[in-house]
Each structure stands twice: as C-alpha cells, then as structure tokens.
Design a protein around this motif. Structure first.
Motif, PDB file in Angstrom:
ATOM      1  N   SER A   1      -7.397  -0.629  -3.989  1.00 51.69           N
ATOM      2  CA  SER A   1      -8.509   0.229  -4.395  1.00 51.69           C
ATOM      3  C   SER A   1      -9.734   0.097  -3.503  1.00 51.69           C
ATOM      4  N   LYS A   2      -9.752  -0.902  -2.589  1.00 51.87           N
ATOM      5  CA  LYS A   2     -10.895  -1.087  -1.690  1.00 51.87           C
ATOM      6  C   LYS A   2     -10.718  -0.367  -0.368  1.00 51.87           C
ATOM      7  N   LEU A   3      -9.575   0.279  -0.168  1.00 59.08           N
ATOM      8  CA  LEU A   3      -9.289   0.929   1.096  1.00 59.08           C
ATOM      9  C   LEU A   3     -10.275   2.054   1.373  1.00 59.08           C
ATOM     10  N   GLU A   4     -10.875   2.032   2.571  1.00 55.29           N
ATOM     11  CA  GLU A   4     -11.859   3.026   2.967  1.00 55.29           C
ATOM     12  C   GLU A   4     -11.320   3.974   4.023  1.00 55.29           C
ATOM     13  N   TYR A   5     -10.491   3.462   4.941  1.00 49.05           N
ATOM     14  CA  TYR A   5      -9.943   4.289   6.004  1.00 49.05           C
ATOM     15  C   TYR A   5      -8.441   4.057   6.104  1.00 49.05           C
ATOM     16  N   LEU A   6      -7.701   5.157   6.178  1.00 51.70           N
ATOM     17  CA  LEU A   6      -6.254   5.114   6.341  1.00 51.70           C
ATOM     18  C   LEU A   6      -5.886   6.156   7.380  1.00 51.70           C
ATOM     19  N   ILE A   7      -5.389   5.714   8.533  1.00 54.30           N
ATOM     20  CA  ILE A   7      -5.053   6.614   9.628  1.00 54.30           C
ATOM     21  C   ILE A   7      -3.579   6.419   9.955  1.00 54.30           C
ATOM     22  N   LEU A   8      -2.778   7.486   9.803  1.00 59.52           N
ATOM     23  CA  LEU A   8      -1.329   7.403   9.876  1.00 59.52           C
ATOM     24  C   LEU A   8      -0.755   8.408  10.863  1.00 59.52           C
ATOM     25  N   PRO A   9       0.489   8.174  11.339  1.00 58.46           N
ATOM     26  CA  PRO A   9       1.171   9.205  12.133  1.00 58.46           C
ATOM     27  C   PRO A   9       1.431  10.441  11.288  1.00 58.46           C
ATOM     28  N   LYS A  10       1.455  11.596  11.926  1.00 64.24           N
ATOM     29  CA  LYS A  10       1.650  12.845  11.202  1.00 64.24           C
ATOM     30  C   LYS A  10       3.001  12.901  10.489  1.00 64.24           C
ATOM     31  N   ILE A  11       3.979  12.179  11.012  1.00 66.89           N
ATOM     32  CA  ILE A  11       5.325  12.276  10.468  1.00 66.89           C
ATOM     33  C   ILE A  11       5.437  11.666   9.069  1.00 66.89           C
ATOM     34  N   ILE A  12       4.483  10.791   8.714  1.00 69.61           N
ATOM     35  CA  ILE A  12       4.516  10.166   7.397  1.00 69.61           C
ATOM     36  C   ILE A  12       4.044  11.155   6.344  1.00 69.61           C
ATOM     37  N   SER A  13       4.794  11.205   5.247  1.00 71.63           N
ATOM     38  CA  SER A  13       4.451  12.112   4.158  1.00 71.63           C
ATOM     39  C   SER A  13       3.508  11.434   3.175  1.00 71.63           C
TER      40      SER A  13
ATOM     41  N   ARG B   1       3.266  11.070  -3.333  1.00 70.11           N
ATOM     42  CA  ARG B   1       2.430  11.202  -4.526  1.00 70.11           C
ATOM     43  C   ARG B   1       1.057  10.571  -4.335  1.00 70.11           C
ATOM     44  N   PHE B   2       0.796  10.172  -3.103  1.00 72.33           N
ATOM     45  CA  PHE B   2      -0.414   9.398  -2.809  1.00 72.33           C
ATOM     46  C   PHE B   2      -1.714  10.035  -3.294  1.00 72.33           C
ATOM     47  N   PRO B   3      -1.977  11.345  -3.026  1.00 75.49           N
ATOM     48  CA  PRO B   3      -3.283  11.900  -3.404  1.00 75.49           C
ATOM     49  C   PRO B   3      -3.585  11.780  -4.890  1.00 75.49           C
ATOM     50  N   ASN B   4      -2.574  11.877  -5.761  1.00 72.80           N
ATOM     51  CA  ASN B   4      -2.810  11.764  -7.190  1.00 72.80           C
ATOM     52  C   ASN B   4      -3.362  10.394  -7.554  1.00 72.80           C
ATOM     53  N   HIS B   5      -2.902   9.393  -6.887  1.00 70.87           N
ATOM     54  CA  HIS B   5      -3.360   8.035  -7.175  1.00 70.87           C
ATOM     55  C   HIS B   5      -4.722   7.771  -6.542  1.00 70.87           C
ATOM     56  N   TRP B   6      -4.986   8.466  -5.428  1.00 69.26           N
ATOM     57  CA  TRP B   6      -6.163   8.094  -4.651  1.00 69.26           C
ATOM     58  C   TRP B   6      -7.470   8.389  -5.363  1.00 69.26           C
ATOM     59  N   GLU B   7      -7.430   9.224  -6.379  1.00 67.45           N
ATOM     60  CA  GLU B   7      -8.646   9.512  -7.115  1.00 67.45           C
ATOM     61  C   GLU B   7      -9.222   8.259  -7.759  1.00 67.45           C
ATOM     62  N   ILE B   8      -8.391   7.252  -7.952  1.00 68.18           N
ATOM     63  CA  ILE B   8      -8.819   6.017  -8.598  1.00 68.18           C
ATOM     64  C   ILE B   8      -9.506   5.089  -7.602  1.00 68.18           C
ATOM     65  N   ALA B   9      -9.163   5.221  -6.315  1.00 66.22           N
ATOM     66  CA  ALA B   9      -9.703   4.308  -5.308  1.00 66.22           C
ATOM     67  C   ALA B   9     -11.197   4.523  -5.121  1.00 66.22           C
ATOM     68  N   ARG B  10     -11.939   3.443  -5.023  1.00 62.30           N
ATOM     69  CA  ARG B  10     -13.381   3.507  -4.869  1.00 62.30           C
ATOM     70  C   ARG B  10     -13.771   3.492  -3.393  1.00 62.30           C
ATOM     71  N   GLY B  11     -14.766   4.278  -3.067  1.00 62.29           N
ATOM     72  CA  GLY B  11     -15.334   4.214  -1.723  1.00 62.29           C
ATOM     73  C   GLY B  11     -14.446   4.758  -0.635  1.00 62.29           C
ATOM     74  N   PHE B  12     -13.407   5.518  -0.976  1.00 59.87           N
ATOM     75  CA  PHE B  12     -12.496   6.008   0.050  1.00 59.87           C
ATOM     76  C   PHE B  12     -13.194   7.044   0.914  1.00 59.87           C
ATOM     77  N   LEU B  13     -13.172   6.830   2.245  1.00 61.85           N
ATOM     78  CA  LEU B  13     -13.930   7.680   3.153  1.00 61.85           C
ATOM     79  C   LEU B  13     -13.058   8.560   4.034  1.00 61.85           C
TER      80      LEU B  13
END
Length: 267
Positions: free
Chosen positions: A232-244, A247-259
């Motif tokens: 939940s402390k993750l602020e930056y996540l940079i991934l290759p385009k090939i990664i899908s 269901r990640f976005p649904n969970h990400w609403e809970i993460a604080r400070g995500f930039l």
C-alpha cells in the motif's frame, strides 16, 4: 564516532595489527588503480596517517577504516580482492568512475557493510553469490555497468536491504522469488536489462516497497493480484508494456499516495 585525525591524535592512534591490515588492503586498492588523473590517491603514503588519506574515515575506538568514499574521481582500474579485508567497513562508494572487471567475491566478507555504491562504472560479470553474506547491507547500487548473468538468489539473505538498483546492465534470467524475503525493501530498480518471466508473487511480501521499476525487460504475465492492497506504500510502478494489469486497478484504489503506474519499453 568517525573523524579525521588532528596531528596530536595521529600520534596517539598508532597502528594496531588490525589497522596495519587495513593499510595493506588500501595499498592493494591503490596499486589496482591504473589511472588517477585527479591525483586523489597522491596522499596515500605511509608518512601520513591512513585515517587522513583522501576518501578515508576511521573510527576512534580501534582506528579502523569504516568509510571508503571516492565517488566521481575519474579513477580507472579494477577492484582487488583485498578490499574484503576491510572488516570494519560500513560505507563503500566508488561510483562514477571507470573501474572495470568483476566484483570480487571477497567483498562478501564485509560483514559490517551498510552501503555499497558501485554504479556508473565499467564493472563486468555476474553478481557473486557471496554478496548474500552481507546481512547488514541496506543499499546496493550497481546500475550503468556491464553486469551479465542472473540476479543472485543469495540477495534474499540480505534482510536489511532497503534499496536495490541494478538497472542499465545486461542481466538475464528471472526475478528470484527470494526477493520476497526482503521485507524492508523500499526501492527495486531492474529496468533496462534482459530479465524474463513473470513478476514473482513473493514480491507481495515487500510491504515497504515504494518504487518498483522493471521497464525495458522481457517480462510477461500479469501484475500480481492484491499488489495494491499488500504493498500500500507503493508510489511508482513502471513496467514493460507486455505485462497486463489484470485486476490490479480495482485494488489500487486502496493504495495510499500512489503517484504513477506506467508501461514503457518492450511491446
């Protein structure tokens, strides 16, 4: 306590067998430097107490070397195995030089080492498994080098690690599942390598992670589910385009400070 010595303290400090060993190790390092255009090692001579040599700091209890800091000094050469004999070393910064060759396995003997900065050099070869012996290591940076091979599973033994940056190399293989043992990890940068496979689900154990950058690799699969909840402390996540995103976005609403969540690099 770490200090530079005054003339009076130099006389009081003297030399112990341990400090003599440190001097011998430092002289081996000096001998391994083939070019020193800024003459930063010019005062590394026996007539001057070694605790007053450029880039050196000692403690005042045993007069042992605890810091070797020669960042951005245009040094060219290799790392001698004798550096592993600096048994009181806490801080080693040789970044932004032109030091080549492999990382000697003897560095795994630096049991007190907290900070290891080797980035922006010409270092080659794979990461020695002996670095897994550095149980007090907090920061490991060796980006912008020429490392090959896979990421050592032994790094999972370095339970105090907070920062790993091995980007801009030629590393291959997979991200080891042992990365999940690094529960204090805050920054993991592995971008611009040739790493393949999926992001291991064990990364969900890295609950202190704030910055994860993996772009320009050959990773595939989906982002581990529940990442937005467990990290939940993750602020930056940079991934290759090939990664899908899965269901990640649904969970990400809970993460604080995500930039930022960005896809870059390989399609």
């Amino acid at each position: 306590m770490v200090v530079k010595l005054s003339p009076g303290e130099v006389a009081a400090a003297g030399r112990s067998s341990g400090s003599e060993s440190d001097v011998a190790s430092l002289m081996e390092f000096k001998n391994a430097i083939t070019q020193d255009p800024l003459a930063v090692l010019h005062n590394w001579k026996h007539r001057l107490h070694f605790c007053n040599w450029t880039g050196i700091r000692c403690n005042t209890e045993k007069w042992r070397v605890v810091t070797l800091h020669l960042k951005n000094m245009s040094l060219q050469g290799v790392l001698p195995p004798q550096l592993g004999n600096l048994s009181f070393l806490h801080y080693l910064d040789l970044s932004f030089n032109r030091i080549g060759g492999p990382i000697p396995s003897a560095l795994g003997r630096l049991s007190r080492l907290n900070f290891l900065y080797l980035h922006a050099n010409l270092l080659e070869g794979s990461f020695t498994h002996s670095l897994g012996n550095l149980r007090n290591l907090q920061v490991l940076t060796s980006w912008a080098n020429r490392h090959t091979g896979s990421i050592s599973t032994a790094l999972g033994n370095c339970s105090m690690l907070r920062v790993i940056d091995l980007s801009d190399n030629d590393l291959e293989g997979t991200i080891p599942s042992q990365i999940g043992s690094l529960t204090k990890l805050e920054v993991l940068h592995l971008d611009n390598n040739r790493i393949s496979g999926e992001i291991p689900t064990s990364v969900l154990n890295c609950t202190e992670l704030r910055n994860l950058s993996l772009f320009n690799n050959s990773l595939s699969g989906v982002i581990p589910s529940e990442m937005g909840i467990k990290i939940s402390k993750l602020e930056y996540l940079i991934l290759p385009k090939i990664i899908s995103a899965g269901r990640f976005p649904n969970h990400w609403e809970i993460a604080r400070g995500f930039l930022g969540l960005n896809w870059r690099g390989m399609n």
